[in-house]
Design a protein around this motif. Structure first.
Motif, PDB file in Angstrom:
ATOM      1  N   SER A  86       0.843  -1.190   0.000  1.00 31.02           N
ATOM      2  CA  SER A  86       0.000   0.000   0.000  1.00 31.02           C
ATOM      3  C   SER A  86       0.876   1.237   0.000  1.00 31.02           C
ATOM      4  CB  SER A  86      -0.922   0.020   1.222  1.00 31.02           C
ATOM      5  OG  SER A  86      -1.913  -0.967   1.133  1.00 31.02           O
ATOM      6  N   GLU A  87       0.330   2.311  -0.535  1.00 30.64           N
ATOM      7  CA  GLU A  87       1.009   3.605  -0.531  1.00 30.64           C
ATOM      8  C   GLU A  87       0.123   4.621   0.151  1.00 30.64           C
ATOM      9  OE1 GLU A  87       3.450   5.464  -3.920  1.00 30.64           O
ATOM     10  OE2 GLU A  87       1.476   6.410  -4.132  1.00 30.64           O
ATOM     11  N   ARG A  88       0.708   5.378   1.042  1.00 31.75           N
ATOM     12  CA  ARG A  88      -0.068   6.382   1.771  1.00 31.75           C
ATOM     13  C   ARG A  88       0.549   7.757   1.639  1.00 31.75           C
ATOM     14  NH1 ARG A  88      -1.835   6.533   8.184  1.00 31.75           N
ATOM     15  NH2 ARG A  88      -1.319   8.712   8.522  1.00 31.75           N
ATOM     16  N   GLU A  89      -0.309   8.757   1.413  1.00 34.10           N
ATOM     17  CA  GLU A  89       0.075  10.163   1.416  1.00 34.10           C
ATOM     18  C   GLU A  89      -0.578  10.824   2.621  1.00 34.10           C
ATOM     19  OE1 GLU A  89       0.491  11.938  -2.887  1.00 34.10           O
ATOM     20  OE2 GLU A  89      -1.333  10.728  -2.785  1.00 34.10           O
ATOM     21  N   THR A  90       0.200  11.601   3.348  1.00 31.32           N
ATOM     22  CA  THR A  90      -0.288  12.249   4.561  1.00 31.32           C
ATOM     23  C   THR A  90      -0.033  13.749   4.495  1.00 31.32           C
ATOM     24  OG1 THR A  90       0.185  10.272   5.870  1.00 31.32           O
ATOM     25  CG2 THR A  90      -0.075  12.341   7.076  1.00 31.32           C
ATOM     26  N   TRP A  91      -1.035  14.509   4.877  1.00 32.97           N
ATOM     27  CA  TRP A  91      -0.907  15.954   5.000  1.00 32.97           C
ATOM     28  C   TRP A  91      -1.121  16.303   6.465  1.00 32.97           C
ATOM     29  CZ3 TRP A  91      -3.125  13.370   1.050  1.00 32.97           C
ATOM     30  CH2 TRP A  91      -2.684  13.658  -0.251  1.00 32.97           C
ATOM     31  N   LYS A  92      -0.188  17.009   7.061  1.00 31.53           N
ATOM     32  CA  LYS A  92      -0.258  17.305   8.488  1.00 31.53           C
ATOM     33  C   LYS A  92      -0.105  18.791   8.749  1.00 31.53           C
ATOM     34  CE  LYS A  92       1.904  14.669  11.270  1.00 31.53           C
ATOM     35  NZ  LYS A  92       3.034  13.979  11.942  1.00 31.53           N
ATOM     36  N   LYS A  93      -0.978  19.318   9.591  1.00 28.68           N
ATOM     37  CA  LYS A  93      -0.907  20.712   9.977  1.00 28.68           C
ATOM     38  C   LYS A  93      -0.068  20.893  11.237  1.00 28.68           C
ATOM     39  CE  LYS A  93      -5.368  21.962   7.928  1.00 28.68           C
ATOM     40  NZ  LYS A  93      -6.723  22.532   8.173  1.00 28.68           N
ATOM     41  N   ALA A  94       0.249  22.129  11.538  1.00 34.18           N
ATOM     42  CA  ALA A  94       1.113  22.424  12.674  1.00 34.18           C
ATOM     43  C   ALA A  94       0.497  21.992  14.002  1.00 34.18           C
ATOM     44  CB  ALA A  94       1.439  23.916  12.713  1.00 34.18           C
ATOM     45  N   ASP A  95      -0.826  21.907  14.082  1.00 34.16           N
ATOM     46  CA  ASP A  95      -1.469  21.497  15.326  1.00 34.16           C
ATOM     47  C   ASP A  95      -1.532  19.974  15.478  1.00 34.16           C
ATOM     48  OD1 ASP A  95      -3.417  20.772  13.509  1.00 34.16           O
ATOM     49  OD2 ASP A  95      -4.977  22.094  14.309  1.00 34.16           O
ATOM     50  N   GLY A  96      -0.950  19.257  14.533  1.00 40.78           N
ATOM     51  CA  GLY A  96      -0.924  17.809  14.605  1.00 40.78           C
ATOM     52  C   GLY A  96      -2.082  17.119  13.916  1.00 40.78           C
ATOM     53  N   SER A  97      -3.073  17.871  13.470  1.00 44.49           N
ATOM     54  CA  SER A  97      -4.184  17.251  12.745  1.00 44.49           C
ATOM     55  C   SER A  97      -3.686  16.750  11.397  1.00 44.49           C
ATOM     56  CB  SER A  97      -5.329  18.253  12.555  1.00 44.49           C
ATOM     57  OG  SER A  97      -4.895  19.397  11.851  1.00 44.49           O
TER      58      SER A  97
END
Length: 343
Positions: free
Chosen positions: A153-164
């Motif tokens: 599997s391949e996963r893309e993650t987008w993360k904000k400064a607040d950890g969300s």
């Protein structure tokens, strides 16, 4: 980086993906069947912060919800799908390591020196983009455990400064070692032939949780921080934690050097040599042998010679498979950390 931005779920979920983990070898077939039925009839809870979990990985496989490592063992022990599923699960071929004469301490110190040359920092308040690929023996699609093919599997993650975070994941085309394996997979129903897609999100993390603070830049403090999420302070647990943090963090050069110098203090680390990972990247491999997950396993970190970054993480059974239907030795999971940048 500005913060670890990592809630308590990630390491726990990887523990669930570890087929060698837990006390499954002591459960009776009846208990396994009963637990499995309960797991399959339970919907996956909404993701969110969780406290007091030991392995904090969070990488849900497409179309699957595994609650505990015992549940993984059950799904491995009980073959799903058509009767044509193979008697032993197909696993990836081991990587080819070229042993060297250097001591592990010397290799890790050399990489730490290189890491310190990277003086870049993640600006405060930045968002991150990360991508990785991986596979685990416990991979299931729908309610069928895939034993007749290797379906990464391949996963893309987008993360904000607040950890969300929000992420998207897809299964990649099935892989086979030879034409016969592909024929077996086809006869078993071609599970994983069609790509599976999933996406999810989590809210902000608890900034007061020490596990969500920035990675330390001093070796001893880094060691304590890495092992704070673990029940025991073993080297394999430290390897596991390093890999978990790299799923959704971007460490600066000083943090990487601290990690490398902490590992250099562990006397059970071995230097496995030069290797090309499953993404085609050359690196230096260090390993540790441990049965902390339940079965004797070799844990390996593959490190970039040019900057000390973690390229990949591999787990291999070494002497026994317990109740798992695989040959020994056998790779039972791997992760390739492909991209980590400011978004």
């Amino acid at each position: 980086m500005g913060g670890t931005m990592m809630n308590g779920n990630a390491l726990h979920t990887l523990k669930a993906l570890d087929p060698a983990g837990g006390s499954q070898v002591h459960a009776s077939p009846t208990d396994r069947e009963r637990l499995l039925a309960n797991v399959l009839n339970t919907s996956r809870p909404a993701p969110g912060p969780a406290a007091g979990l030991l392995r904090r990985w969070r990488w849900p496989l497409a179309g699957v919800a595994v609650a505990t490592s015992l549940a993984v063992a059950v799904s491995t022990y009980t073959l799903f799908g058509p009767n044509a599923q193979p008697a032993q699960a197909m696993t990836p071929p081991p990587l080819r390591y070229a042993p060297g004469s250097e001591s592990p301490r010397a290799v890790l110190e050399r990489l730490a020196v290189v890491a310190l040359k990277d003086t870049s920092r993640v600006p405060a308040g930045s968002s991150l983009y990360l991508k990785h690929q991986g596979w685990a023996l416990s991979t299931r699609i729908g309610q069928i455990q895939v034993t007749s093919a290797i379906v990464p599997s391949e996963r893309e993650t987008w993360k904000k400064a607040d950890g969300s975070m929000r992420w998207k994941q897809r299964t990649l085309p099935p892989r086979f070692q030879n034409a016969h394996d592909e024929e077996v997979w086809s006869d078993a129903g071609a599970v994983g032939e069609d790509p599976q897609f999933t996406e999810d999100a989590t809210g902000p993390v608890n900034a007061n949780d020490p596990l969500n603070r920035p990675a330390p830049e001093e070796p001893r403090a880094m060691g304590k921080w890495l092992l704070a999420s673990q029940e025991y302070a073993g080297t394999a647990e430290a390897f596991d934690s390093v890999a978990a943090h790299n799923l959704d963090e971007l460490w600066n050069g000083r943090q990487r050097a601290a990690m490398l110098r902490f590992l250099a203090t562990r006397t059970d680390v071995t230097y496995r040599g030069k290797v090309t990972d499953r993404a085609g990247r050359a690196g230096q491999a260090v390993s540790v042998d441990s049965a902390y997950g339940g079965l004797p396993t070799k844990y390996t970190l593959i490190l970039d010679e040019s900057n000390g970054k973690v390229l990949a993480y591999e787990e291999e059974l070494t002497t026994t498979a317990g109740a798992l239907n695989v040959k020994v030795p056998s790779v039972i999971s791997y992760f390739c950390f492909l991209t980590a940048r400011v978004d």
